[in-house]
Enzyme design. Sequence first.
Site, PDB file in Angstrom:
ATOM      1  N   HIS A 164      14.491 -50.978 -40.642  1.00 27.02           N
ATOM      2  CA  HIS A 164      13.420 -51.912 -41.002  1.00 27.02           C
ATOM      3  C   HIS A 164      12.288 -51.087 -41.628  1.00 27.02           C
ATOM      4  O   HIS A 164      12.065 -49.951 -41.230  1.00 27.02           O
ATOM      5  CB  HIS A 164      12.942 -52.579 -39.705  1.00 27.02           C
ATOM      6  CG  HIS A 164      11.973 -53.698 -39.889  1.00 27.02           C
ATOM      7  ND1 HIS A 164      10.651 -53.498 -40.211  1.00 27.02           N
ATOM      8  CD2 HIS A 164      12.135 -55.037 -39.785  1.00 27.02           C
ATOM      9  CE1 HIS A 164      10.038 -54.670 -40.286  1.00 27.02           C
ATOM     10  NE2 HIS A 164      10.917 -55.626 -40.046  1.00 27.02           N
ATOM     11  N   ASP A 217      13.393 -47.532 -32.005  1.00 28.00           N
ATOM     12  CA  ASP A 217      12.833 -48.835 -32.336  1.00 28.00           C
ATOM     13  C   ASP A 217      13.670 -49.885 -31.604  1.00 28.00           C
ATOM     14  O   ASP A 217      14.810 -50.156 -31.972  1.00 28.00           O
ATOM     15  CB  ASP A 217      12.886 -49.013 -33.860  1.00 28.00           C
ATOM     16  CG  ASP A 217      12.476 -50.410 -34.302  1.00 28.00           C
ATOM     17  OD1 ASP A 217      12.308 -51.290 -33.447  1.00 28.00           O
ATOM     18  OD2 ASP A 217      12.351 -50.612 -35.527  1.00 28.00           O
ATOM     19  N   GLN A 244      14.763 -55.080 -31.735  1.00 26.61           N
ATOM     20  CA  GLN A 244      15.870 -56.052 -31.677  1.00 26.61           C
ATOM     21  C   GLN A 244      16.735 -55.915 -30.427  1.00 26.61           C
ATOM     22  O   GLN A 244      17.661 -56.706 -30.238  1.00 26.61           O
ATOM     23  CB  GLN A 244      16.777 -55.896 -32.916  1.00 26.61           C
ATOM     24  CG  GLN A 244      16.131 -56.292 -34.225  1.00 26.61           C
ATOM     25  CD  GLN A 244      15.835 -57.786 -34.323  1.00 26.61           C
ATOM     26  OE1 GLN A 244      16.360 -58.599 -33.577  1.00 26.61           O
ATOM     27  NE2 GLN A 244      14.962 -58.152 -35.250  1.00 26.61           N
ATOM     28  N   LYS A 303       9.447 -61.033 -29.931  1.00 28.65           N
ATOM     29  CA  LYS A 303      10.905 -61.186 -30.034  1.00 28.65           C
ATOM     30  C   LYS A 303      11.540 -61.361 -28.643  1.00 28.65           C
ATOM     31  O   LYS A 303      12.728 -61.598 -28.519  1.00 28.65           O
ATOM     32  CB  LYS A 303      11.510 -59.966 -30.737  1.00 28.65           C
ATOM     33  CG  LYS A 303      11.047 -59.843 -32.185  1.00 28.65           C
ATOM     34  CD  LYS A 303      11.806 -58.803 -32.930  1.00 28.65           C
ATOM     35  CE  LYS A 303      11.068 -58.307 -34.142  1.00 28.65           C
ATOM     36  NZ  LYS A 303      11.374 -59.030 -35.377  1.00 28.65           N
ATOM     37  N   CYS A 320      12.969 -57.168 -44.730  1.00 32.81           N
ATOM     38  CA  CYS A 320      12.163 -55.943 -44.540  1.00 32.81           C
ATOM     39  C   CYS A 320      13.062 -54.715 -44.448  1.00 32.81           C
ATOM     40  O   CYS A 320      12.803 -53.810 -43.634  1.00 32.81           O
ATOM     41  CB  CYS A 320      11.253 -56.037 -43.320  1.00 32.81           C
ATOM     42  SG  CYS A 320      10.052 -57.353 -43.439  1.00 32.81           S
TER      43      CYS A 320
END
Length: 418
Positions: free
Chosen positions: A133, A214, A217, A240, A378
């Site tokens: 991303h 990261d 997700q 999220k 993105c």
Amino acid sequence: MPVSLPLGMQTRSEFPIFANNARMGVEGRTQPLVYLDSAVSAQKPRAVINAMSHFLEHDYGSVHRGAYGLSVRASQAYEEVRERVARFLGPSVSASRIIFTRGTTESLNMLASGLSQTIVDAGARIVVPLMEHHANMVPWQQAALRTECELAYIPMVGKAGEALCLDIEKARKLISRNTRVVSLAHVGNVLGQVNPVKEITALAKAVGALVVLDCAQSMTCFDDDPFSWGVDALAFSAHKLYGPSGIGVLALSPALLESLPPFLFGGGMISNVTLEGSEWAGGPARFEAGTPPIVEAVGLGAALTWLEEKGRKAIHAHSARLATRFREGLQSIKGIEVYSPETGEETIVAFRHEALHAHDLATLLDGSNVAMRAGHHCAWPLVRFLGVDALLRASFAAYSDVDDVDIALDAIKRARLG
Ligand code: PMP
């Protein structure tokens, strides 16, 4: 304590957005909201909405700034959420390592900016997968520009739609003695692939590089403690995780917490200010200049409690089952190409139609009250690597149901006929 409802349609009754967004279709039939964009942001359960409005109505005050009751109560609530986040991440993680930010993007910027002032210099290398991303790519590009170091990208290998994944052999070559930082997503936001984080972390540790994860997700689905794999820093966003927008987390190893310079300067992050200069506060306060997202922190705490009642593993299995059903359905529609890998772990399905542009298809789906994102997600370098200009992405969550899959598939079929 409220009873935790089964995932799918029953859990959906906990989310007011669905009751408020059914539409009347052209033939007088009700079109329920089919929300297949949870990877961009998840909807919010009543537990989160109520916790935030209760706090606003009964307990709101600024934190760490007042001796009066409201401020003390608000400060306690805010710090309890820090402890809640630490427990959520794993038994080895202490609250003093949890920094509240505005979200994953700010967390990653904080790291890239700080590390470019400490361990990254000309002659060093930062390694980032090509599929990241922009939030985990652009800050490192800026760090590389500032320090004149090298930024190397881990390419992808395999066939799109089957087993596209990080090229671990290339990663092995790129992660070498001058590598200072390896930053990667746990789960890809476009294809939904689960990256081999343990393997990459082992490669980075062997050369003394820091690993940044990261988790934007992955936090809804995985309950492992990435610090136990050797990861040094991780980032995620509350929105999220069924929580509010405007708050996220940066969790650091104890060593990084000590060495990372502050990112923003102002009130709350200092221990002393004179006309000649300032000294920084210790712990997470050093990174939390200004009035923090107080109400959002309360919402994040409620979201974590809600999520743990449902169980992250159960949500993962449920969402992955629906993704598989959707993918299988797509395969019977002429002209559809699927790009996500097919391991059964993915909760995201990226696809496109060979003749109908992704944006047009998304607009047609909206006509059936199906919310699905189309575009570059993105992640321009990945989308270009795939040789396309846009993809559709269906993502599944705790409130998704078999009906959503079937309605969306039917709408795609009808879009092709129309
Ligand atoms: N990384 C990944 C993998 C993401 O999916 C996202 C959100 N789409 C981000 C980073 C950025 O998160 P935020 O916009 O909440 O800062």
